[in-house]
Write an enzyme that holds these catalytic residues in place. Structure first.
Site, mmCIF file in Angstrom:
data_model
loop_
_atom_site.group_PDB
_atom_site.id
_atom_site.type_symbol
_atom_site.label_atom_id
_atom_site.label_comp_id
_atom_site.label_asym_id
_atom_site.label_seq_id
_atom_site.Cartn_x
_atom_site.Cartn_y
_atom_site.Cartn_z
ATOM 1 N N GLY A 126 -7.674 -7.689 0.842
ATOM 2 C CA GLY A 126 -6.934 -8.961 0.829
ATOM 3 C C GLY A 126 -7.478 -9.880 -0.255
ATOM 4 O O GLY A 126 -7.455 -9.544 -1.438
ATOM 5 N N LYS B 137 0.814 -1.228 0.000
ATOM 6 C CA LYS B 137 0.000 0.000 0.000
ATOM 7 C C LYS B 137 0.845 1.274 0.000
ATOM 8 O O LYS B 137 0.369 2.332 -0.407
ATOM 9 C CB LYS B 137 -0.893 0.025 1.250
ATOM 10 C CG LYS B 137 -2.021 -0.990 1.203
ATOM 11 C CD LYS B 137 -2.619 -1.182 2.565
ATOM 12 C CE LYS B 137 -1.648 -1.952 3.418
ATOM 13 N NZ LYS B 137 -2.159 -3.096 4.119
ATOM 14 N N VAL C 286 -6.357 -3.863 -1.089
ATOM 15 C CA VAL C 286 -7.631 -3.528 -0.435
ATOM 16 C C VAL C 286 -8.478 -4.794 -0.368
ATOM 17 O O VAL C 286 -8.754 -5.405 -1.396
ATOM 18 C CB VAL C 286 -8.409 -2.445 -1.223
ATOM 19 C CG1 VAL C 286 -9.693 -2.057 -0.480
ATOM 20 C CG2 VAL C 286 -7.546 -1.221 -1.473
ATOM 21 N N GLY D 18 -1.851 -12.400 16.882
ATOM 22 C CA GLY D 18 -1.050 -12.096 15.688
ATOM 23 C C GLY D 18 -1.766 -11.192 14.696
ATOM 24 O O GLY D 18 -1.313 -11.031 13.571
ATOM 25 N N LYS E 113 -5.898 2.430 2.144
ATOM 26 C CA LYS E 113 -6.892 1.719 1.321
ATOM 27 C C LYS E 113 -7.933 2.697 0.776
ATOM 28 O O LYS E 113 -8.423 2.534 -0.342
ATOM 29 C CB LYS E 113 -7.538 0.622 2.158
ATOM 30 C CG LYS E 113 -6.547 -0.502 2.491
ATOM 31 C CD LYS E 113 -7.009 -1.391 3.613
ATOM 32 C CE LYS E 113 -6.021 -2.527 3.863
ATOM 33 N NZ LYS E 113 -6.256 -3.265 5.092
ATOM 34 N N ASP F 209 -3.580 2.433 7.926
ATOM 35 C CA ASP F 209 -3.843 1.339 6.989
ATOM 36 C C ASP F 209 -5.184 1.577 6.271
ATOM 37 O O ASP F 209 -5.270 1.464 5.040
ATOM 38 C CB ASP F 209 -3.866 0.010 7.762
ATOM 39 C CG ASP F 209 -4.149 -1.180 6.869
ATOM 40 O OD1 ASP F 209 -3.264 -1.547 6.081
ATOM 41 O OD2 ASP F 209 -5.267 -1.726 6.938
#
Ligand code: HSE
Length: 342
Positions: A154, A125, A152, A207, A225, A221
Site C-alpha cells: 500500500g 494485482k 505491495v 471493514g 504480492k 492476496d
C-alpha cells in the site's frame, strides 16, 4: 503530465484528492504538473482535455455516483477502452477492482494503454499476478513505463525500498506479512483468545475483510504480492499458478496458544527463496521484527552484504494506496526527464 484515471472507487477518489492537495502543497515545486484529463469507470466518463481543476475534482467526489452524469463533461456509457484510445494523455492510472480469475477488465485497459503509447500506473494485482512477465515485456516493446508501487505494501514503499535502496546489495530471500486482514485476524485470535470465525467477523465489521473474504484468508492476496516481489525484485518470471498457497482457515486458537508457549506466534508469510515462492501460515518468534500486530504489513529482505532489512507499515487503505500512485507518477516523470537529458 496528462492523466486518464480508470476506476473511481476508494483508491480512484483518493488519487484525485492527493493530486489536488499535494499539487498545491509541494508537487509544483518538483516541476511536476499533473492534469487529470479524464476519469472513466464502468458507467462512462468525464473528459476535459484541458484538465480538471482541483475544485472540479472535489465536486465530482461530493456529487457521487455516476460521475458520467456531469452535465458539462459527462460521457454516459462511453466504454473505458474508447476513453483510453481516444483521449490524449501520457499516463493511464488504472485502479479498478482486482480479479484473479482472468485479470479483466484491467488487463485489457493496461494493454490498450501500452498500444496507444501511454505509460501505466496500476494498483491492481490481478494483471500482474496472472501476466506480469508478458506485461513488462509489452511495456518495453511499446517503450512505455509500467509502475505498480501500490500493489505491495500500500503506502509503504516496499518495492522501491528493495529496488532502489538495496540496489548495491544482493537480495537472497524475501519474507513478509503482506496482508493486513489476515494479520489482524491472527493477531486478534492470539491476543484476545477468540476463534478464527469470531476474529473474521470482527475484521468484517471493521471493514478490513471483504464480505467474501477468500482473497485474503485463503492466501491469494499474499500470493499475488509474492509474485510481484519475485518478478520485480528477484528477477524471476513467475505467475500466480507457480506459488504454493495455503491460507489461514486451518489455524486454530490451540495452535496459537501452543506457539505462545515457545514465545512464538503464527503469521501468514509470503516467502521467496531458492526453493521458489510459497504462502503459508508459520510460527514466528515474538522477537522477530516481522512479528507485527493488527493490520500492519512487514517485509524482511535478506541481503548478502547488509544482513536483514525489515520494513514495516500500513499495507492498505485508499489514501495510502493513492499516495503510492503519486510516487509512481513522480518516478515516471523523473525517468522521462532523464531520458530527455541523456
Ligand atoms: N486486502 C488487502 C489486505 C488490502 O488486507 O492487506 C489490499 O492489498
Amino acid at each position: 503530465m496528462r492523466i486518464i484515471l480508470v476506476g473511481y472507487g476508494v483508491v480512484g477518489k483518493g488519487v484525485t484528492t492527493i493530486l489536488a492537495k499535494r499539487y498545491t502543497e509541494k508537487i509544483a515545486s518538483y516541476g511536476f504538473s499533473p492534469k487529470v484529463v479524464a476519469i472513466a469507470d464502468v458507467d462512462g466518463a468525464v473528459i476535459n482535455p484541458r484538465g480538471f481543476s482541483p475544485e472540479k475534482l472535489e465536486k465530482f467526489k461530493q456529487k457521487g455516483y455516476p460521475i458520467s452524469a456531469d452535465p458539462d463533461f459527462g460521457h454516459p456509457s462511453m466504454p473505458v477502452l474508447e476513453v483510453i484510445e481516444s483521449v490524449e494523455a501520457e499516463v493511464v492510472v488504472e485502479v479498478t477492482p482486482v480479479n484473479i480469475k482472468n485479470a479483466e477488465p484491467a488487463l485489457s485497459y493496461i494493454t490498450k494503454a501500452f498500444k496507444t503509447g501511454k505509460h501505466v500506473v496500476t494498483t491492481n494485482k490481478g494483471p500482474l499476478a496472472l501476466a506480469m512477465p508478458a506485461l513488462t515485456e509489452l511495456a518495453e516493446h511499446n517503450n512505455v513505463f509500467l509502475r505498480f508501487s501500490g500493489t505491495v505494501g500500500g503506502g509503504t514503499p516496499m518495492l522501491e525500498f528493495a529496488k532502489r535502496c538495496l540496489a548495491g546489495d544482493k537480495i537472497l530471500a524475501i519474507q513478509g506479512i503482506l496482508n493486513g486482514t489476515t494479520n489482524y485476524i491472527l493477531s486478534e485470535m492470539g491476543q484476545s483468545h477468540i476463534s478464527f470465525q469470531e476474529a473474521l467477523a470482527n475484521a468484517q465489521k471493521l471493514g478490513y475483510a471483504e464480505r467474501e473474504p477468500s482473497m485474503d484468508i485463503d492466501g491469494f492476496d499474499t500470493a499475488c504480492k509474492t509474485v510481484i516481489l519475485s518478478n520485480w525484485i528477484m528477477g524471476k518470471k513467475i505467475t500466480l499458478k507457480e506459488v504454493d498457497i495455503t491460507g489461514i482457515r486451518e489455524v486454530t486458537l490451540e495452535m496459537l496458544q501452543n506457539a505462545a508457549k515457545n514465545r512464538n506466534t503464527i503469521k501468514l508469510l509470503g516467502t521467496i527463496d531458492d526453493n521458489g515462492a510459497i504462502v503459508k501460515p508459520a510460527e514466528v518468534s515474538w522477537t522477530n521484527p516481522l512479528c507485527v500486530s493488527g493490520v500492519l504489513n512487514a517485509v524482511t529482505f535478506q541481503t548478502e552484504y547488509s544482513a536483514d532489512q525489515t520494513l514495516i507499515g500500513r499495507g492498505a487503505g485508499g489514501i495510502e494506496t493513492a499516495n503510492a500512485v503519486l510516487r509512481d507518477l513522480l518516478d515516471i516523470r523523473h525517468k522521462l526527464a532523464s531520458k530527455l537529458l541523456s
